[in-house]
Design an enzyme around this catalytic site. Structure first.
Site, PDB file in Angstrom:
ATOM      1  N   LYS A  22       0.842  -1.214   0.000  1.00 23.97           N
ATOM      2  CA  LYS A  22       0.000   0.000   0.000  1.00 23.97           C
ATOM      3  C   LYS A  22       0.870   1.254   0.000  1.00 23.97           C
ATOM      4  CE  LYS A  22      -1.552   1.560   4.110  1.00 23.97           C
ATOM      5  NZ  LYS A  22      -1.182   2.944   4.451  1.00 23.97           N
ATOM      6  N   ASN A  23       1.879   1.285   0.868  1.00 28.62           N
ATOM      7  CA  ASN A  23       2.661   2.514   1.020  1.00 28.62           C
ATOM      8  C   ASN A  23       3.637   2.749  -0.122  1.00 28.62           C
ATOM      9  OD1 ASN A  23       1.240   3.087   3.279  1.00 28.62           O
ATOM     10  ND2 ASN A  23       2.842   2.531   4.742  1.00 28.62           N
ATOM     11  N   ARG A  92      -4.168  10.795   4.978  1.00 29.28           N
ATOM     12  CA  ARG A  92      -3.111  11.807   5.026  1.00 29.28           C
ATOM     13  C   ARG A  92      -2.167  11.710   3.843  1.00 29.28           C
ATOM     14  NH1 ARG A  92      -3.026  13.748   9.926  1.00 29.28           N
ATOM     15  NH2 ARG A  92      -0.919  14.484   9.687  1.00 29.28           N
ATOM     16  N   CYS A 116      -4.285  13.195  14.006  1.00 25.76           N
ATOM     17  CA  CYS A 116      -4.532  11.825  13.567  1.00 25.76           C
ATOM     18  C   CYS A 116      -4.457  10.932  14.792  1.00 25.76           C
ATOM     19  CB  CYS A 116      -3.474  11.505  12.510  1.00 25.76           C
ATOM     20  SG  CYS A 116      -3.050   9.815  12.251  1.00 25.76           S
ATOM     21  N   ARG A 121       1.523  14.409  13.279  1.00 23.55           N
ATOM     22  CA  ARG A 121       1.830  14.193  11.865  1.00 23.55           C
ATOM     23  C   ARG A 121       1.723  15.443  10.988  1.00 23.55           C
ATOM     24  NH1 ARG A 121      -0.696   8.715   9.727  1.00 23.55           N
ATOM     25  NH2 ARG A 121       1.138   8.791   8.395  1.00 23.55           N
ATOM     26  N   ASP A 306       5.029   0.489  11.962  1.00 25.49           N
ATOM     27  CA  ASP A 306       3.787  -0.109  11.456  1.00 25.49           C
ATOM     28  C   ASP A 306       3.607  -1.565  11.897  1.00 25.49           C
ATOM     29  OD1 ASP A 306       3.139   2.252  10.252  1.00 25.49           O
ATOM     30  OD2 ASP A 306       3.742   1.648   8.232  1.00 25.49           O
ATOM     31  N   ILE A 328       8.676   6.802  16.716  1.00 26.36           N
ATOM     32  CA  ILE A 328       8.305   7.527  15.486  1.00 26.36           C
ATOM     33  C   ILE A 328       7.054   8.389  15.693  1.00 26.36           C
ATOM     34  CG2 ILE A 328       7.794   7.297  13.003  1.00 26.36           C
ATOM     35  CD1 ILE A 328      10.565   6.195  13.716  1.00 26.36           C
ATOM     36  N   ARG A 398      -8.518  -0.250   5.096  1.00 25.73           N
ATOM     37  CA  ARG A 398      -7.703   0.778   4.452  1.00 25.73           C
ATOM     38  C   ARG A 398      -6.395   0.203   3.922  1.00 25.73           C
ATOM     39  NH1 ARG A 398      -6.795   6.082   7.838  1.00 25.73           N
ATOM     40  NH2 ARG A 398      -5.592   6.380   5.936  1.00 25.73           N
TER      41      ARG A 398
END
Ligand code: EPU
Length: 418
Positions: A22-23, A92, A116, A121, A306, A328, A398
């Protein structure tokens, strides 16, 4: 709103295929704005964030043809160089169109994302970088307006903290800028490298992607290209943990083992056997008896933020105390309270979570608060006694393609109810 009903206790056995990242697909889709020629992307995961990005690109002026996991985008002209609040607030990563829009059309209007679930962020570093490349930035009514009527010009951009989409956004801005751009303290994530590979196929001149210094020599024009998105390392990592937490024997097929190296190392220290039967498969075998191992999230190649929530679910089942530090994002522990409702023993202290285990988890009604937090609840539910009902699974939709089908395929008792 859909829910997942999961009955825990079955060790997972079999093979799970990995979807495209996805990213990686999100910036790759945005990159199609840089040319009027068609860009064809393969292995694009069919998840909600990708559909949101496609909608945004169509509003901007792209024609999108979707055929399964292949997406063909063609943008003869930029009709509306804008990312409206309605879309940005749901995703985002919409801010990834900022760089390509300014580069291609000399202007962009992008809503500021706002807070968020996992942290503040901000996108100040994307804005700072564009200013270095000569864009004039104006902020009003919750929007960033960027303008570079005479085009962008190469510059040195030193990020004062590492940002993944910031690096990607600036790379996409710099490929059409006049002269050389040097991005320092750049993100080294595989998704940045994948974007550089696509841009290079489109005719861009980029060196050093995957290191902390990326050099880009601007070109006049980019052309069309075809590109296959890399496998999703976070999805692969989530399934590795699913095998480990259930005491199962699972092969994750079609992944890039190196991309989950930090997780594999932690799993091995925790007493889980992880082997690599071939170049693109990882096999995880666990007796279900786990040792606790501390973990601190870091930028790639460190342990991915993640996968922090999923790792926390695993540590609830490990013998001893583990300390998990999130460096992070400042607020990425929303899953801890939900895991505690299922019986986990977790104490939060600022950016640190102290997990004691193993505590027997029991099924409960829980609420998914964000994408990766939802994945950790699914993992906890797979090992919990009895039935867990996870509400608001739109968060998981998502970013995970057919997660219930993939988990069912290896024996999990999971079903979606409306
Ligand atoms: N940051 C700033 N200013 C900026 C940009 C970032 O202060 O202008 C801060 C952030 O607030 C954060 C840190 O820098 O504390 C790192 O953020 P980064 O910009 O790297 O995150 P991102 O690019 O917005 C991507 C992924 C995230 C992933 C992070 C970190 C995409 C589309 N998203 O976000 O993925 O967690 O990198 O690896 O690539 C997810 O998939 O669930 C997800 C949240």
């Amino acid at each position: 709103m859909d829910k997942f009903v999961i009955v825990g206790g079955t060790p997972l056995r079999g093979e799970i295929p990995t979807s495209g990242s996805k990213n990686s697909a999100l910036p790759a889709l945005a990159a199609a704005l840089l040319t009027e020629e068609p860009v064809t992307l393969k292995r694009v995961p069919r998840v909600r964030d990708i559909r949101t990005m496609q909608r945004l690109l169509v509003d901007i002026g792209s024609k999108a043809d979707v055929d399964g996991e292949t997406v063909r985008l063609e943008t003869p002209q930029i009709v509306c160089p804008e990312a409206p609040y309605e879309l940005v607030k749901t995703m985002r990563a919409s801010s990834l169109v900022l760089g390509p829009l300014v580069a291609r059309s000399g202007r962009a209007r992008v809503s500021l994302p706002g807070g968020c679930a996992i942290g503040g962020r901000p996108i100040n570093l994307h804005i700072f970088g564009l200013e270095q490349l000569g864009a004039r930035i104006h902020q009003a009514h919750g929007y960033i307006e960027a303008e570079a009527a005479d085009g962008l010009r190469g510059a040195v951009v030193h990020f004062d903290r590492i940002t993944v989409t910031g690096t990607e956004d600036l790379m996409m801005a710099a490929v059409l800028a006049k002269g050389e751009t040097i991005l320092r303290n750049a993100a080294r994530e595989p998704e940045v490298v994948d974007l550089a590979a696509l841009l290079t196929r489109m005719g861009a001149k980029i060196e050093g992607a995957g290191t902390t210094t990326i050099r880009i020599n601007g070109v006049e024009k980019l052309g069309g290209a075809e590109h296959t998105i890399i496998p999703d390392r976070i999805e692969a990592g989530t399934f590795l943990i699913a095998g480990a937490i259930t005491g199962g024997d699972v092969a994750i097929a079609g992944c890039i083992p190196e991309h989950v190296g930090a997780l594999v190392s932690k799993l091995q220290q925790a007493g889980v056997a992880v082997t690599q039967p071939d170049a693109t498969t990882l096999r995880v075998r666990s007796s279900g008896k786990l040792r606790s191992v501390d973990m601190t999230t870091e930028e790639y190649p460190g342990f991915a933020t993640d996968l922090q929530a999923q790792y926390m679910a695993l540590m609830t089942q490990a013998e001893g105390i583990s300390i998990i530090v999130e460096t992070i994002f400042e607020n990425r522990f929303m899953h801890a309270q939900e895991l505690a409702r299922m019986g986990a023993n977790i104490r939060l202290d600022g950016r640190q979570a102290i997990v004691a285990g193993p505590y027997r988890l029991t099924g409960a009604g829980v609420i998914a608060s964000d994408l990766r937090a939802s994945a950790s609840l699914v993992l906890a539910a797979l090992v919990a006694k009895g039935e867990t009902v996870i509400d608001r699974v739109y968060h998981i939709d998502r970013g995970y393609e057919k997660i219930e089908a993939k988990l069912s395929q290896v024996g999990a008792q999971i079903r979606r109810v409306e």
